[in-house]
Motif scaffolding. Structure first.
Motif, mmCIF file in Angstrom:
data_model
loop_
_atom_site.group_PDB
_atom_site.id
_atom_site.type_symbol
_atom_site.label_atom_id
_atom_site.label_comp_id
_atom_site.label_asym_id
_atom_site.label_seq_id
_atom_site.Cartn_x
_atom_site.Cartn_y
_atom_site.Cartn_z
ATOM 1 N N GLY A 242 -18.027 -20.246 -7.907
ATOM 2 C CA GLY A 242 -17.365 -21.377 -7.269
ATOM 3 C C GLY A 242 -15.983 -21.006 -6.800
ATOM 4 O O GLY A 242 -15.524 -19.870 -6.963
ATOM 5 N N VAL A 244 -12.203 -22.903 -4.555
ATOM 6 C CA VAL A 244 -11.582 -24.046 -3.895
ATOM 7 C C VAL A 244 -10.735 -23.570 -2.722
ATOM 8 O O VAL A 244 -10.066 -22.534 -2.793
ATOM 9 N N ARG A 314 -19.999 -22.761 -0.570
ATOM 10 C CA ARG A 314 -20.269 -23.835 -1.531
ATOM 11 C C ARG A 314 -19.049 -24.067 -2.440
ATOM 12 O O ARG A 314 -19.174 -24.296 -3.636
ATOM 13 N N ALA A 316 -15.320 -26.086 -3.313
ATOM 14 C CA ALA A 316 -14.630 -27.360 -3.163
ATOM 15 C C ALA A 316 -13.583 -27.209 -2.061
ATOM 16 O O ALA A 316 -13.000 -26.132 -1.890
ATOM 17 N N ALA A 318 -10.182 -29.306 -0.585
ATOM 18 C CA ALA A 318 -9.232 -30.423 -0.670
ATOM 19 C C ALA A 318 -8.605 -30.619 0.708
ATOM 20 O O ALA A 318 -8.057 -29.677 1.285
ATOM 21 N N ALA A 380 -10.636 -32.321 -6.127
ATOM 22 C CA ALA A 380 -11.672 -31.749 -5.271
ATOM 23 C C ALA A 380 -12.661 -30.921 -6.081
ATOM 24 O O ALA A 380 -13.880 -30.974 -5.854
ATOM 25 N N ILE A 381 -12.163 -30.153 -7.050
ATOM 26 C CA ILE A 381 -13.030 -29.324 -7.902
ATOM 27 C C ILE A 381 -13.932 -30.207 -8.754
ATOM 28 O O ILE A 381 -15.143 -29.964 -8.871
ATOM 29 N N ASN A 382 -13.355 -31.230 -9.367
ATOM 30 C CA ASN A 382 -14.146 -32.138 -10.205
ATOM 31 C C ASN A 382 -15.234 -32.825 -9.399
ATOM 32 O O ASN A 382 -16.383 -32.972 -9.862
ATOM 33 N N THR A 383 -14.897 -33.264 -8.202
ATOM 34 C CA THR A 383 -15.875 -33.946 -7.351
ATOM 35 C C THR A 383 -16.987 -33.002 -6.929
ATOM 36 O O THR A 383 -18.174 -33.356 -6.956
ATOM 37 N N ARG A 384 -16.626 -31.782 -6.563
ATOM 38 C CA ARG A 384 -17.624 -30.825 -6.061
ATOM 39 C C ARG A 384 -18.560 -30.343 -7.162
ATOM 40 O O ARG A 384 -19.772 -30.224 -6.956
ATOM 41 N N TYR A 385 -18.024 -30.064 -8.333
ATOM 42 C CA TYR A 385 -18.831 -29.421 -9.376
ATOM 43 C C TYR A 385 -19.160 -30.332 -10.558
ATOM 44 O O TYR A 385 -19.825 -29.896 -11.504
#
Length: 431
Positions: A242, A244, A314, A316, A318, A380-385
């Motif tokens: 992953g 960002v 793939r 995140a 922001a 953004a990281i929390n939302t994506r993963y």
């Protein structure tokens, strides 16, 4: 199910196979725990990632850079070469916390501590081009030149031929002290093989227009070529789970620039000038309306490319352009746990009774600014993963940010103080 495939023919088979792949991919993505994804963090980037503010890089600024903050919140860490300059911390100088010897030492610069292979390789002034080609030893590791090579053509005949050799010119001090012997930023990542990547280095491809009030530095072909080559190499490592990225805010709206109207009504002398200039004596010292439109179009292209690379990897993403526009328009609320608030932070450096997100150069975030920057990446990281990485306390960051707690009206200082006028001259050379 197999019987259904046979009755439905090749089309149904392909659709079903695609669904199976989608489920497998979704399962593998959700199966990555936060600990697995942040097992080994890698960082490339520019001054925002390295922790540049106050016109320098040093330990107390590097500790507040967004990759460091986000990694800590995620339970991980990064290693980097700690700098002590070059250039000086303007806040320390203006508050008399840095005397003559301190200033001299800072201007010379150097390392406070070093590591053999930093996992955080972000360097001030970098862009995707230099991420690929500039090391701590060479400005361009691919550069070559022609030199004469002397040889004996016959035992009595000394002559020469032209041969191609490496042309290794010394890079700037930020690269020298930040990367040392580790290679380019891209090479460092290929050695580190991170599982999670902070991969943004797009800002300077367009920020150069604001710093130099010129659009000559815009190069779409080079930008697209080098960002795509960088992420091709990152994907080829096979280690990334992953990462960002973030879009670049509107660089013509930063605190470094301010509106200027030519008293003689000349259109090419009116527009946006550097804050430290009292007037404009040359069209090259201002971004006129046409140049601002050119920058806006380039910025749209750049951010679309960043989003496309984020989707391909793939990662995140922001959208900091949207966030910064909101701060510019509405400010950013600061509130303690008890509910007390010093006010809304604005898109400027701090002023008396008015918090701000920029440092004194009007370009880079201060300590508080880095905290809100980090929080937008965490969201953004929390939302994506699907993680639950806790956010940084923006109130705490504001509370311990000495520039916000004890602000300096730099504009007033530069225009009304003889020492300030000298600093203004130095800043004009730096930019």
């Amino acid at each position: 199910m197999l019987k259904m495939f046979r009755l439905g023919g090749n089309m149904n088979t392909k659709k079903a196979f695609g669904l199976v792949l989608a489920f497998v991919f979704a399962g593998s993505l959700s199966a990555q725990t936060q600990g697995e994804m942040f097992q080994k963090v890698g960082v490339i980037g520019d001054s925002l990632s390295q922790g540049f503010f106050g016109v320098t890089v040093e330990k107390k600024t590097q500790d507040w850079a967004y990759p460091v903050l986000v990694s800590k919140q995620a339970g991980a860490s990064v290693s980097y070469n700690v700098l002590k300059g070059p250039f000086v911390n303007l806040e320390d100088v203006l508050k008399w916390d840095c005397g003559i010897f301190c200033i001299a030492e800072s201007i010379i610069g150097g390392n406070k501590s070093t590591v053999s292979l930093p996992s955080h390789a972000g360097i001030t002034g970098a862009e995707y081009t230099t991420v690929l080609k500039t090391s701590g030893k060479c400005e361009d590791i691919n550069a070559t030149k022609q030199v004469k090579e002397w040889y004996w053509k016959k035992w009595y005949w000394l002559t020469y031929r032209w041969v191609t050799v490496a042309d290794c010119k010394e890079p700037d001090k930020f690269h020298r002290f930040g990367l040392r012997d580790a290679g380019t930023q891209a090479q460092v990542m290929e050695k580190v093989k991170p599982t999670f990547l902070f991969g943004s280095a797009g800002a300077n491809h367009v920020l150069c227009t604001a710093l130099h009030t010129s659009t000559d530095c815009l190069d779409e072909v080079r930008f697209k070529r080098d960002i795509r080559e960088f992420f091709r190499r990152m994907a080829a490592m096979g280690s990334l789970k992953g990462g960002v990225l973030f879009t670049v805010p509107n660089v013509t709206a930063i605190a470094f620039l301010e509106n200027y109207r030519d008293p003689n009504g000349r259109a090419n002398y009116s527009g946006l000038k550097a804050f430290f200039r009292n007037s404009v004596s040359n069209p090259n010292q201002v971004l006129d309306a046409g140049e601002v439109a050119t920058i806006s179009n380039f910025l749209n292209m750049l951010n679309n490319e960043i989003k496309a690379q984020g989707a391909t990897m793939r990662f995140a993403v922001a959208d900091l352009r949207v966030i910064f526009d909101d701060i510019k328009e509405n400010g950013r609320p600061i509130r303690s746990a008890s509910g007390w608030s010093p006010g809304n932070a604005r898109a400027n450096w701090p002023l008396p009774n008015q918090p701000g997100v920029f440092g004194l150069d009007g370009v880079h975030p201060n300590m508080y600014g880095h905290s809100l920057f980090a929080n937008e990446l965490i969201k953004a990281i929390n939302t994506r993963y699907g993680f639950s990485i806790p956010q940084v306390s923006e109130y705490t960051a504001w509370y311990y940010d000495t520039l916000n707690r004890n602000p300096i009206d730099l504009k007033k200082f530069l225009t009304e103080n003889i020492f300030g006028q000298a600093i203004s001259w130095v800043v004009s050379i730096f930019t």
